[in-house]
Design an enzyme around this catalytic site. Structure first.
Site, PDB file in Angstrom:
ATOM      1  N   HIS A 193       0.818  -1.217   0.000  1.00 50.44           N
ATOM      2  CA  HIS A 193       0.000   0.000   0.000  1.00 50.44           C
ATOM      3  C   HIS A 193       0.849   1.263   0.000  1.00 50.44           C
ATOM      4  O   HIS A 193       0.393   2.334  -0.430  1.00 50.44           O
ATOM      5  CB  HIS A 193      -0.920  -0.010   1.225  1.00 50.44           C
ATOM      6  CG  HIS A 193      -2.187   0.763   1.053  1.00 50.44           C
ATOM      7  ND1 HIS A 193      -2.226   2.026   0.490  1.00 50.44           N
ATOM      8  CD2 HIS A 193      -3.470   0.464   1.379  1.00 50.44           C
ATOM      9  CE1 HIS A 193      -3.478   2.467   0.487  1.00 50.44           C
ATOM     10  NE2 HIS A 193      -4.248   1.535   1.004  1.00 50.44           N
ATOM     11  N   ASP A 439     -11.862  -5.972 -18.401  1.00 51.98           N
ATOM     12  CA  ASP A 439     -11.992  -7.089 -19.341  1.00 51.98           C
ATOM     13  C   ASP A 439     -10.646  -7.321 -20.018  1.00 51.98           C
ATOM     14  O   ASP A 439     -10.151  -6.470 -20.748  1.00 51.98           O
ATOM     15  CB  ASP A 439     -13.078  -6.752 -20.372  1.00 51.98           C
ATOM     16  CG  ASP A 439     -13.302  -7.852 -21.381  1.00 51.98           C
ATOM     17  OD1 ASP A 439     -12.598  -8.881 -21.332  1.00 51.98           O
ATOM     18  OD2 ASP A 439     -14.181  -7.687 -22.237  1.00 51.98           O
TER      19      ASP A 439
END
Length: 496
Positions: A193, A439
């Site tokens: 992070h 996608d």
């Protein structure tokens, strides 16, 4: 592009994971590839990136872990021969622009400052595995399943190393792709992070999936509006925030011990389940209308609050989480039965393009401020608990529109108070991430899971896969608490 190909022919028999509600058959994992993927050679110069006061507080945090499941009705051989080359090439081309994810975190001892260092040839480990015998429908279901079920698909970051000068070197990202023969594919991600918040990381994932779907065409990333923005100078150093954040970092690095991989947890005996709950657009619309009316009727303030989808979703989930934990609260002897006990809700606010943060939405790094809401137990557990929660969350959201910088500056002290309370629920993820748009050329994801919420006490919140305006909320609880949460949520939705 550099891909270090090291084929491995290890067959591992995992008998400890149960794929069904009852004991089921064993299944096999075949590790097919162990690669390292880097940006095209010479495409990125050696670069050092400073860490800001918004990056430094994340050093003690565990890696962010996410899983993206896709339908893939082809044999493993098809994936290896046809799909994997495109996947790795597109990752390489994307890392040209998102090079910090292939870089290293350089963590020197005090009084030196940590930074991100990218050198030509730095790479991301990519493991490819075949998983035989798994029920993908069960893995991607919404109903409660053993939370350990998804852990085999999460990559592990390579171990950190310590130099003789006492400089800790930490990797940033790892990738694991799991093929379910003739059924599906899971892309597992883990990243530190400190290098990137959720918005920055999802920018990378959207870019990678787009390049992969276009069979390696990355020209759209050359557009300024799509490229990640790395200029740290735009953040500045308001009121010496960098120095305060460095003190916290120096304390953390000084407490680092011999275990360079950090503390590990044995979860083999932990009895928790993971479930996903979907709020439909119709349910959310009804909740918004009801809560808006209730807030108007009960408000003593002249200021009107805006009841958004985020507000109603967080409100009902927070209340149900608190109710599901009541059994644990009742047996406590620490004064938790006191109706004046404060309960907290924490959500991250993306500060890009907010007042005080002249940064574009493509800024790559951390740019979050903690939105902390608190209310008394008696108010949240009462008949008007939803109204109390909704008003408090809506007011905090509005405050953050102009006060995000102030909250970011004093965030650590506010978080300390919240964590000390022992009564807090965190919100991970955001519907703005548009995760179901990612996608790779195999269609929209079947399911998205955030594994870093497994410690409990947090909810992941994303847009619905099934309809615009809906929401998906995932959480991990003990079996008893999950049963209570499910019952509380069903009753709450019937009441509105």
């Amino acid at each position: 592009m550099f891909i270090n190909f090291a084929p491995i022919s290890l067959k591992l028999l995992f008998c400890s994971f149960n794929l069904g509600s009852m004991a089921g058959p064993s299944y096999l994992v075949n590790i097919l590839d162990s690669n390292h993927v880097s940006a095209p050679k010479g495409s990125v110069p050696s670069t050092t990136l400073a860490l800001t006061y918004l990056d430094l507080p994340w050093f003690p945090s565990a890696p962010m872990q996410s899983l993206f499941f896709y339908e893939f009705p082809h044999p493993t051989s098809h994936f290896m021969q046809t799909t994997l080359p495109t996947l790795t090439q597109s990752l390489s081309l994307t890392l040209k622009h998102f090079f910090p994810l292939a870089a290293k975190l350089i963590c020197p001892p005090p009084p030196l400052k940590p930074y991100i260092l990218y050198s030509d040839g730095d790479s991301v480990p990519l493991i490819v595995a075949e998983f035989t015998g798994a029920d993908v429908d069960h893995l991607t279901a919404n109903y409660p399943r053993d939370f350990k079920l998804l852990h085999p698909f999460v990559p592990e970051l390579p171990p950190s190393t310590m130099s003789s000068e006492g400089i800790l070197v930490m990797p940033v990202m790892a990738v694991k792709v799991t093929v379910f023969p003739n059924t599906g594919v899971c892309i597992g991600m883990a990243h530190n992070h400190v290098a990137a918040d959720g918005s920055a990381f999802m920018h990378f994932m959207r870019s990678w999936s787009s390049v992969c779907k276009s069979k390696g065409d990355s020209t759209f990333l050359d557009e300024e509006s799509r490229r990640p923005f790395y200029n740290r100078d735009a953040l500045g150093d308001p009121d010496g925030c960098n120095e305060e954040a460095l003190k916290c970092y120096w304390h953390w690095i000084s407490s680092w011990r011999e275990n360079l991989a950090g503390p590990t947890k044995d979860i083999s005996s932990v009895d928790k389940v993971r479930a996903t709950f979907e709020l439909t657009r119709a349910q959310i619309t009804k909740l918004k209308q009801w809560l808006t009316t209730q807030c108007k009727n009960s408000s003593n303030d002249s200021e009107e609050v805006k009841i958004s989808t985020f507000v109603v979703t967080c409100s009902i989930m927070w209340i149900c989480m608190i109710k599901s934990q009541e059994n644990n609260i009742q047996v406590s002897t620490n004064g938790d039965n006191d109706d004046d006990t404060f309960y907290y809700l924490l959500f991250a606010v993306d500060c890009r393009n907010r007042i005080g943060f002249p940064l574009p939405v493509t800024y790559f790094g951390n740019c979050l401020a903690p939105g902390i809401v608190r209310a008394k137990k008696s108010e949240l557990m009462g008949e008007k608990g939803m109204v109390t929660a909704g008003k408090a969350i809506a007011k905090k959201v509005k405050e953050m529109e102009s006060g995000a910088q102030k909250e970011a500056e004093k965030g650590p002290s506010n978080l300390e108070e919240m964590f000390r309370s022992g009564h807090h629920v965190g919100i991970s993820g955001s519907p703005k991430f548009r995760v179901y748009d990612m996608d790779f050329g195999w269609g929209r994801p079947l399911k998205i899971e955030f594994i870093h919420i497994d410690d409990g006490g947090s909810l992941s919140l994303i847009e619905s896969k099934n309809e615009s305006g809906g929401m998906e909320v995932s959480l991990v609880l003990s079996k008893n608490q999950m049963d209570a949460f499910t019952s509380n949520l069903a009753e709450s939705l019937k009441a509105f």
